[in-house]
Design an enzyme around this catalytic site. Structure first.
Site, short mmCIF file in Angstrom:
data_model
loop_
_atom_site.label_atom_id
_atom_site.label_comp_id
_atom_site.label_asym_id
_atom_site.label_seq_id
_atom_site.Cartn_x
_atom_site.Cartn_y
_atom_site.Cartn_z
N CYS A 1 -14.14 -18.85 0.78
CA CYS A 1 -14.93 -18.02 1.69
C CYS A 1 -15.25 -18.78 2.97
CB CYS A 1 -16.20 -17.54 1.00
SG CYS A 1 -15.86 -16.26 -0.23
N CYS B 1 -6.03 5.09 -7.39
CA CYS B 1 -5.01 4.15 -6.93
C CYS B 1 -4.14 3.78 -8.13
CB CYS B 1 -5.71 2.93 -6.34
SG CYS B 1 -4.68 1.49 -6.14
N HIS B 2 -2.92 3.30 -7.88
CA HIS B 2 -2.01 2.94 -8.97
C HIS B 2 -2.60 1.92 -9.94
CE1 HIS B 2 1.48 4.72 -6.83
NE2 HIS B 2 1.68 5.05 -8.08
N THR B 3 -3.42 1.03 -9.41
CA THR B 3 -3.96 -0.03 -10.27
C THR B 3 -4.83 0.56 -11.38
OG1 THR B 3 -3.95 -1.34 -8.28
CG2 THR B 3 -5.08 -2.30 -10.15
N ARG C 1 -2.69 9.88 -1.93
CA ARG C 1 -4.04 9.63 -2.38
C ARG C 1 -4.71 10.95 -2.75
NH1 ARG C 1 -2.95 5.37 -3.61
NH2 ARG C 1 -3.97 3.40 -3.15
N CYS D 1 -18.09 -20.30 -1.33
CA CYS D 1 -17.06 -21.16 -1.93
C CYS D 1 -16.11 -21.67 -0.85
CB CYS D 1 -16.30 -20.39 -3.02
SG CYS D 1 -15.21 -19.14 -2.37
N CYS E 1 -9.19 -0.26 -0.74
CA CYS E 1 -8.08 -0.92 -1.47
C CYS E 1 -6.75 -0.76 -0.75
CB CYS E 1 -8.01 -0.44 -2.91
SG CYS E 1 -6.59 -1.11 -3.78
N CYS F 1 -18.10 -14.29 -1.75
CA CYS F 1 -19.43 -14.85 -2.04
C CYS F 1 -20.03 -15.52 -0.81
CB CYS F 1 -19.36 -15.83 -3.21
SG CYS F 1 -18.63 -17.43 -2.80
N HIS G 1 -11.84 2.09 -8.30
CA HIS G 1 -12.21 0.98 -7.39
C HIS G 1 -12.05 1.32 -5.92
CE1 HIS G 1 -7.91 0.69 -7.96
NE2 HIS G 1 -7.86 0.02 -6.83
N GLU G 2 -11.45 2.49 -5.61
CA GLU G 2 -11.35 2.88 -4.20
C GLU G 2 -12.45 3.90 -3.98
OE1 GLU G 2 -6.86 2.80 -2.65
OE2 GLU G 2 -7.79 4.71 -2.30
N CYS H 1 -11.75 -15.54 -2.75
CA CYS H 1 -13.03 -16.08 -3.22
C CYS H 1 -12.94 -16.63 -4.65
CB CYS H 1 -14.07 -14.97 -3.15
SG CYS H 1 -15.67 -15.43 -3.81
N ARG I 1 -13.09 -13.32 -7.07
CA ARG I 1 -11.68 -12.90 -7.01
C ARG I 1 -11.40 -11.91 -8.15
NH1 ARG I 1 -7.30 -17.63 -7.04
NH2 ARG I 1 -8.76 -18.39 -5.48
P1 NAD Z 1 4.02 3.44 -4.95
O1 NAD Z 1 4.59 3.44 -6.32
O2 NAD Z 1 3.35 4.66 -4.47
O3 NAD Z 1 5.18 3.11 -3.91
C1 NAD Z 1 6.22 2.22 -4.17
C2 NAD Z 1 7.50 2.79 -3.53
O4 NAD Z 1 8.53 1.81 -3.66
C3 NAD Z 1 8.04 4.08 -4.21
O5 NAD Z 1 8.19 5.09 -3.24
C4 NAD Z 1 9.37 3.63 -4.81
O6 NAD Z 1 10.34 4.66 -4.78
C5 NAD Z 1 9.75 2.46 -3.91
N1 NAD Z 1 10.68 1.49 -4.51
C6 NAD Z 1 10.68 1.00 -5.76
N2 NAD Z 1 11.68 0.11 -5.92
C7 NAD Z 1 12.34 0.03 -4.73
C8 NAD Z 1 13.44 -0.71 -4.26
N3 NAD Z 1 14.10 -1.56 -5.05
N4 NAD Z 1 13.83 -0.52 -2.97
C9 NAD Z 1 13.18 0.34 -2.16
N5 NAD Z 1 12.11 1.08 -2.56
C10 NAD Z 1 11.69 0.93 -3.83
O7 NAD Z 1 3.06 2.14 -4.88
P2 NAD Z 1 1.88 1.76 -3.86
O8 NAD Z 1 0.57 2.28 -4.37
O9 NAD Z 1 2.27 2.11 -2.45
O10 NAD Z 1 1.84 0.16 -4.06
C11 NAD Z 1 2.94 -0.63 -3.66
C12 NAD Z 1 2.85 -2.03 -4.28
O11 NAD Z 1 1.76 -2.76 -3.72
C13 NAD Z 1 2.64 -2.04 -5.80
O12 NAD Z 1 3.46 -3.05 -6.37
C14 NAD Z 1 1.18 -2.44 -5.92
O13 NAD Z 1 0.92 -3.06 -7.16
C15 NAD Z 1 1.06 -3.40 -4.76
N6 NAD Z 1 -0.30 -3.75 -4.32
C16 NAD Z 1 -0.51 -5.05 -3.91
C17 NAD Z 1 -1.75 -5.46 -3.42
C18 NAD Z 1 -1.95 -6.86 -2.91
O14 NAD Z 1 -3.08 -7.23 -2.61
N7 NAD Z 1 -0.90 -7.69 -2.78
C19 NAD Z 1 -2.81 -4.52 -3.38
C20 NAD Z 1 -2.56 -3.16 -3.78
C21 NAD Z 1 -1.31 -2.80 -4.24
ZN ZN Z 2 -16.24 -17.09 -2.36
#
Ligand code: NAD
Ligand code: ZN
Length: 380
Positions: free
Chosen positions: A106, A48-50, A373, A103, A178, A100, A70-71, A114, A118
């Site tokens: 939860c 994953c990106h993270t 993926r 808390c 994830c 948990c 993590h995935e 959590c 968290r």
């Molecule tokens: P990714 O990089 O595969 O996809 C992001 C897409 O957004 C790309 O295709 C990119 O071209 C496009 N993009 C970028 N800027 C843009 C704009 N201004 N207008 C339109 N499109 C635009 O990323 P991903 O794995 O799909 O993750 C997406 C986001 O979700 C990331 O910021 C990630 O950190 C976040 N995320 C959040 C949580 C949460 O719990 N809130 C969990 C996981 C991931």
């Molecule tokens: Zn908790």
């Protein structure tokens, strides 16, 4: 009882020794689980990106050497003291954020944040004793978000493990630990589009396409994908996205383009880009009176959200979500069941597959923007 219980296990793991340097497959020692911990045999993991973000460690605290990942999906090998909900042989999904069950968060039906478990990206050790369970010749190797699934065995807090249906194919449902649950839940649990509504999805990466999958499941009649990268549009057709807008093709702000396409604005929008401009557009493009925008993307450190307050007075709603508002242990088993009932498709998210020894290829695919993926099988 398995012969490894209570003993150190030696196994293969992909170790990140330094930020941005290729991972190295090493033999690591994995200590037995302590109180409230579980040792899990990882069967399959995904990138994953993270993982990539913290491996690059640009701007965050670098914690190395570290085992990322993590995935994933795996099978419980043994459990530590006090663990009653899981037993050896159970199938589980590790989750980067926990539940948990005790808390205030939860206990609240409204929260999945959590207090105890968290996500904490700076911590590289277990909560119980502040130590790592991984080592090489006595030198500790740090954990990542409590999961470290790029190892054949990992030790994980019981609160970060969702027990799932043993019939579920792990090489598919691992994606639910994830990104896919995040996007899906952002739509189904937070945006909640009524049947027949119009939904805009900003960002068509794995998270955005999962949000689109949520819109399809909710019965949206129009799903408008917004992305700066036209290569994403072909793939997105498989996810029920019906129309595409590339902000670069227009001279006016994308929120105006969307308002024209939809007689005043979309009913729901879900932002999955991490770009502050996309976040503002995603809010401003919803219809007044009822529109709801949900932010999922993680912004840059210094970003600030700027919009005219009149937008709120005109009854546009702005929300955000963490992990799609799913409580990991309570809700993930049900998301797995959605897949088992064929209400949710996961196959189309898997664009690449490698074995553990080729894990650096998975990083290459993601860095080049080629993969949604990439599945990493641990046996090989
Ligand atoms: P990714 O990089 O595969 O996809 C992001 C897409 O957004 C790309 O295709 C990119 O071209 C496009 N993009 C970028 N800027 C843009 C704009 N201004 N207008 C339109 N499109 C635009 O990323 P991903 O794995 O799909 O993750 C997406 C986001 O979700 C990331 O910021 C990630 O950190 C976040 N995320 C959040 C949580 C949460 O719990 N809130 C969990 C996981 C991931
Ligand atoms: Zn908790």
């Amino acid at each position: 009882m398995s012969s490894t219980v209570g003993k150190v296990i030696r196994c293969k793991a992909a170790v990140a020794w330094e930020a941005g340097k290729p991972l190295v497959i090493e033999e690591v020692e994995v200590a037995p689980p302590q109180a409230m911990e579980v040792r899990v045999k990882i069967i399959v993991t995904a990138l994953c990106h993270t993982d990539v973000y913290f491996w690059e460690a640009k701007g965050q605290t670098p914690v190395f050497p570290r085992i990322f990942g993590h995935e994933a999906a795996g099978i419980v090998e043994s459990v530590g003291e006090g663990v009653t909900e899981l037993k050896p042989g159970d199938h589980v999904l590790p989750v980067f954020t926990g539940e948990c069950k005790e808390c205030r968060h939860c206990k609240s039906e409204e929260s999945n944040m959590c207090d105890l478990l968290r996500i904490n990206t700076d911590r590289g050790v277990m909560l119980h004793d502040g130590k790592s369970r991984f080592s090489i010749n006595g030198k500790p190797i740090y954990h990542f978000v409590g999961t470290s699934t790029f190892s054949e065995y990992s030790v994980i807090h019981v609160g970060c493990l969702a027990k799932i249906n043993p019939a579920a194919p792990m090489d598919k449902v691992c994606l639910l630990s994830c990104g896919i649950s995040t996007g899906l839940g952002a739509t189904l649990n937070v945006a909640k589009p009524p049947k027949g509504s119009t939904v805009a999805i900003f960002g068509l990466g794995a998270v955005g396409l999962a949000a689109a999958e949520g819109a399809r499941i909710a019965g949206a009649s129009r799903i408008i994908g917004v992305d700066l990268n036209p290569k994403r549009f072909d793939e997105a057709k498989k996810f029920g996205v019906t129309e595409f807008v590339n902000p670069k093709d227009h001279h006016k702000p994308v929120q105006e383009v969307l308002a024209e396409m939809t007689d005043g604005g979309v009913d729901r929008s879900v932002e999955c880009t991490g770009s502050i401009n996309a976040m503002i557009s995603a809010f401003e493009c919803v219809h007044d009176g009822w529109g709801v925008a949900v932010l999922v993307g993680v912004p840059n450190k210094d970003d600030a959200f700027k919009t005219h307050p009149m937008n709120f007075l005109n009854e546009k709603t702005l929300k955000g979500t963490f992990f799609g508002n799913y409580k990991p242990r309570t809700d993930l088993p049900n998301v797995v069941e959605m897949y088992m009932r064929k209400e949710l498709e996961l196959e189309k998210f898997i664009t690449h597959e490698v074995c553990l020894s080729e894990i650096n290829k998975a990083f290459d695919y993601m860095l080049k923007g080629e993969s949604l993926r990439c599945i990493i099988r641990m046996d090989g």
